[in-house]
Design an enzyme around this catalytic site. Structure first.
Site, PDB file in Angstrom:
ATOM      1  N   CYS A  12      -2.662 -12.238   6.676  1.00 47.83           N
ATOM      2  CA  CYS A  12      -3.019 -12.375   5.071  1.00 47.83           C
ATOM      3  C   CYS A  12      -4.264 -11.545   4.763  1.00 47.83           C
ATOM      4  O   CYS A  12      -5.109 -11.717   4.377  1.00 47.83           O
ATOM      5  CB  CYS A  12      -3.354 -13.851   4.872  1.00 47.83           C
ATOM      6  SG  CYS A  12      -2.123 -15.074   5.288  1.00 47.83           S
ATOM      7  N   ILE A  15      -2.180  -6.400   2.926  1.00 50.54           N
ATOM      8  CA  ILE A  15      -0.765  -6.381   2.441  1.00 50.54           C
ATOM      9  C   ILE A  15      -0.107  -7.779   2.729  1.00 50.54           C
ATOM     10  O   ILE A  15       0.634  -8.133   1.881  1.00 50.54           O
ATOM     11  CB  ILE A  15       0.161  -5.602   3.511  1.00 50.54           C
ATOM     12  CG1 ILE A  15      -0.716  -4.142   3.698  1.00 50.54           C
ATOM     13  CG2 ILE A  15       1.301  -5.468   3.508  1.00 50.54           C
ATOM     14  CD1 ILE A  15      -0.641  -3.405   2.124  1.00 50.54           C
ATOM     15  N   ARG A  18      -0.760  -9.550  -0.518  1.00 48.30           N
ATOM     16  CA  ARG A  18       0.017  -8.879  -1.605  1.00 48.30           C
ATOM     17  C   ARG A  18       1.442  -9.411  -1.386  1.00 48.30           C
ATOM     18  O   ARG A  18       2.019  -9.770  -2.661  1.00 48.30           O
ATOM     19  CB  ARG A  18      -0.116  -7.386  -1.497  1.00 48.30           C
ATOM     20  CG  ARG A  18       0.570  -6.502  -2.537  1.00 48.30           C
ATOM     21  CD  ARG A  18       0.242  -5.111  -2.338  1.00 48.30           C
ATOM     22  NE  ARG A  18      -0.987  -4.582  -2.767  1.00 48.30           N
ATOM     23  CZ  ARG A  18      -1.417  -3.657  -2.698  1.00 48.30           C
ATOM     24  NH1 ARG A  18      -0.860  -2.674  -1.746  1.00 48.30           N
ATOM     25  NH2 ARG A  18      -2.500  -2.955  -3.157  1.00 48.30           N
ATOM     26  N   ARG A  19       2.068  -9.558  -0.493  1.00 44.77           N
ATOM     27  CA  ARG A  19       3.413  -9.784  -0.228  1.00 44.77           C
ATOM     28  C   ARG A  19       3.298 -11.620  -0.629  1.00 44.77           C
ATOM     29  O   ARG A  19       4.354 -11.973  -1.097  1.00 44.77           O
ATOM     30  CB  ARG A  19       3.728  -9.899   1.096  1.00 44.77           C
ATOM     31  CG  ARG A  19       3.674  -8.492   1.897  1.00 44.77           C
ATOM     32  CD  ARG A  19       4.974  -7.898   1.517  1.00 44.77           C
ATOM     33  NE  ARG A  19       5.077  -6.611   2.074  1.00 44.77           N
ATOM     34  CZ  ARG A  19       5.861  -5.581   1.497  1.00 44.77           C
ATOM     35  NH1 ARG A  19       6.619  -5.706   0.475  1.00 44.77           N
ATOM     36  NH2 ARG A  19       6.179  -4.497   2.191  1.00 44.77           N
ATOM     37  N   ARG A  37      -5.020 -15.674  11.701  1.00 41.95           N
ATOM     38  CA  ARG A  37      -6.249 -16.218  12.699  1.00 41.95           C
ATOM     39  C   ARG A  37      -7.295 -16.343  12.180  1.00 41.95           C
ATOM     40  O   ARG A  37      -8.040 -17.133  12.806  1.00 41.95           O
ATOM     41  CB  ARG A  37      -5.980 -15.312  13.916  1.00 41.95           C
ATOM     42  CG  ARG A  37      -6.574 -13.787  13.674  1.00 41.95           C
ATOM     43  CD  ARG A  37      -7.017 -13.232  14.825  1.00 41.95           C
ATOM     44  NE  ARG A  37      -5.780 -13.248  15.960  1.00 41.95           N
ATOM     45  CZ  ARG A  37      -5.765 -12.388  16.967  1.00 41.95           C
ATOM     46  NH1 ARG A  37      -6.213 -11.315  17.035  1.00 41.95           N
ATOM     47  NH2 ARG A  37      -4.820 -12.692  17.837  1.00 41.95           N
ATOM     48  N   LYS A  96       5.829  -1.969   8.222  1.00 39.78           N
ATOM     49  CA  LYS A  96       5.771  -0.701   8.627  1.00 39.78           C
ATOM     50  C   LYS A  96       4.782  -0.601   9.732  1.00 39.78           C
ATOM     51  O   LYS A  96       3.662  -1.302   9.209  1.00 39.78           O
ATOM     52  CB  LYS A  96       5.879   0.585   8.132  1.00 39.78           C
ATOM     53  CG  LYS A  96       4.649   0.679   7.000  1.00 39.78           C
ATOM     54  CD  LYS A  96       3.494   1.475   7.679  1.00 39.78           C
ATOM     55  CE  LYS A  96       2.194   1.549   7.032  1.00 39.78           C
ATOM     56  NZ  LYS A  96       0.902   1.736   7.894  1.00 39.78           N
ATOM     57  N   ASP A 179       0.271   5.489  11.318  1.00 40.54           N
ATOM     58  CA  ASP A 179      -0.148   4.743   9.998  1.00 40.54           C
ATOM     59  C   ASP A 179       0.341   5.242   8.803  1.00 40.54           C
ATOM     60  O   ASP A 179       1.255   4.514   8.255  1.00 40.54           O
ATOM     61  CB  ASP A 179      -1.793   4.603  10.125  1.00 40.54           C
ATOM     62  CG  ASP A 179      -2.117   3.429   9.129  1.00 40.54           C
ATOM     63  OD1 ASP A 179      -1.446   2.505   8.912  1.00 40.54           O
ATOM     64  OD2 ASP A 179      -3.101   3.959   8.355  1.00 40.54           O
TER      65      ASP A 179
END
Ligand SMILES: NC(=O)c1ccc[n+]([C@@H]2O[C@H](COP(=O)([O-])OP(=O)(O)OC[C@H]3O[C@@H](n4cnc5c(N)ncnc54)[C@H](O)[C@@H]3O)[C@@H](O)[C@H]2O)c1
Length: 338
Positions: A12, A15, A18-19, A37, A96, A179
């Site tokens: 979390c 990204i 955001r998801r 974690r 990715k 990256d």
């Protein structure tokens, strides 16, 4: 689609949060569970998505009431968590670069095949409007046969980057090439397919990243004869994105991705047979970044049996093979087969 699909998000950070927001905002999905974690990160994602929070990813992946899992941890955990989720019968959107290397990407793909579940790789750049329109123009034959492509992607890094997960080979799998570079590699693959030869030069010029690169220069040669050049960098200081495709009868150029990368702008050029300046069409896309929502909708359509999803497991493996070829070439100082 009748009931809303229930989604869990693992990881979390930037990204994953955001998801989680996209999953919660969609009329077709709800974000039911999030894990990080770091409990505070999970709680924050829970607060913006309405999900239950935990600090143990296994408790999310094993929940029988979830249909799909997003995996948005550092690269070093993507394969383990995605494979566990697929093996538990979940559909998976894995960020990715689909693991740290070709072997991990192939293991994720094999787990998806064995489970008969949808596996999507988070290549959100394909959903940026200028890039998507450029792809339509190129694949519709609007610039003729593709001769070559030229891509630049980078930012200015930051002090302490070497202490972040991206500064660790064990957690990231590589430096700037794996990256940001994997996005341009994926776009090259989307536009012109799989190359057969690769050559790369890496630099570690400014940031104390040990054996990880802060700049990568890559060249690919494709069976069609097309050539692609890419430069991906942590030392361009001003965020930049550029993706240009040149064909026999015209060109498309994309600059910017919105925000700090500048207004996303597509230029389409048509060569005049008599010579002189080409005809030009310019489209500026200065609205909010919709790529995350469009990518999520594509995933949801695929879960409902829709075809043609972008960012498949095969796409993820192909991009990883291309990245791997660049790393092998740089190590060998020679052109290698992809
Ligand atoms: N599609 C894109 O454009 C895009 C952009 C940025 C990052 N990414 C990818 O998304 C992933 C996450 O990147 P980020 O920028 O959000 O990183 P981040 O550091 O902001 O977030 C990662 C989160 O994962 C958590 N985490 C670490 N190990 C974990 C574990 N074992 N179980 C549960 N949670 C764990 C961390 O505490 C952190 O909150 C990476 O794979 C990255 O390559 C994709």
């Amino acid at each position: 689609m009748s009931a809303r699909l229930r989604v869990g998000v693992v990881g979390c950070g930037l990204i994953g949060r955001r998801r989680a927001i996209e999953a919660g905002a969609s009329p077709h999905t709800e974000c039911a569970a999030v894990a990080d974690r770091v409990a505070a990160a999970a709680n924050e994602a829970a607060a913006v998505s309405g999900a239950e929070a935990t600090d143990d990813w296994r408790r999310v992946v094993e929940r029988p009431d979830l249909d799909a899992i997003v995996v948005a941890t550092p690269n070093g955990y993507l394969a383990e968590i995605a494979i566990a989720a697929l093996s538990a019968g979940k559909h998976v959107l894995v960020e990715k670069p689909m693991g740290r290397n070709v072997a991990e990407a192939e293991r994720i793909r094999a787990a998806a095949c064995a489970a008969g579940r949808v596996l999507k790789v988070g290549f959100n750049h394909r959903y940026h409007p200028a890039i998507a329109e450029a792809w339509r123009r190129v694949t519709d034959g609007g610039i003729g046969e593709v001769i070559n492509l030229h891509c630049r992607y980078g930012h200015g890094g930051r002090p302490g980057y070497e202490r972040e997960w991206r500064g660790s080979r064990a957690l990231a799998g590589g430096g700037e090439l794996i990256d940001q570079g994997v996005h341009v590699v994926d776009l090259l693959h989307w536009f012109v397919g799989v190359p057969h030869e690769a050559f790369a030069v890496l630099q570690t010029a400014v940031w104390p990243l040990g054996d990880l690169e802060d700049n990568a220069f890559g060249l690919f040669r494709f069976p069609s004869g097309a050539v692609a050049a890419l430069h991906t960098s942590l030392t361009v200081w001003k965020n930049q994105f550029g993706f240009d495709v040149y064909g026999h009868t015209g060109a498309v150029t994309v600059q910017g991705l919105g925000g700090s990368y500048g207004v996303e702008t597509l230029n389409v050029y048509r060569r005049r047979l008599e010579g002189g300046a080409p005809e030009r069409e310019t489209h500026a896309f200065d609205g909010p970044d919709e790529s995350w929502r469009l990518e999520w909708e594509d995933f949801v359509r695929a879960l409902d049996g829709g075809e043609g999803m972008l960012g498949t497991a095969d796409d993820g493996v192909a991009a990883m093979r291309m990245v791997d070829a660049l790393y092998r070439s740089a190590a060998a100082g020679a052109v290698v087969e992809v």
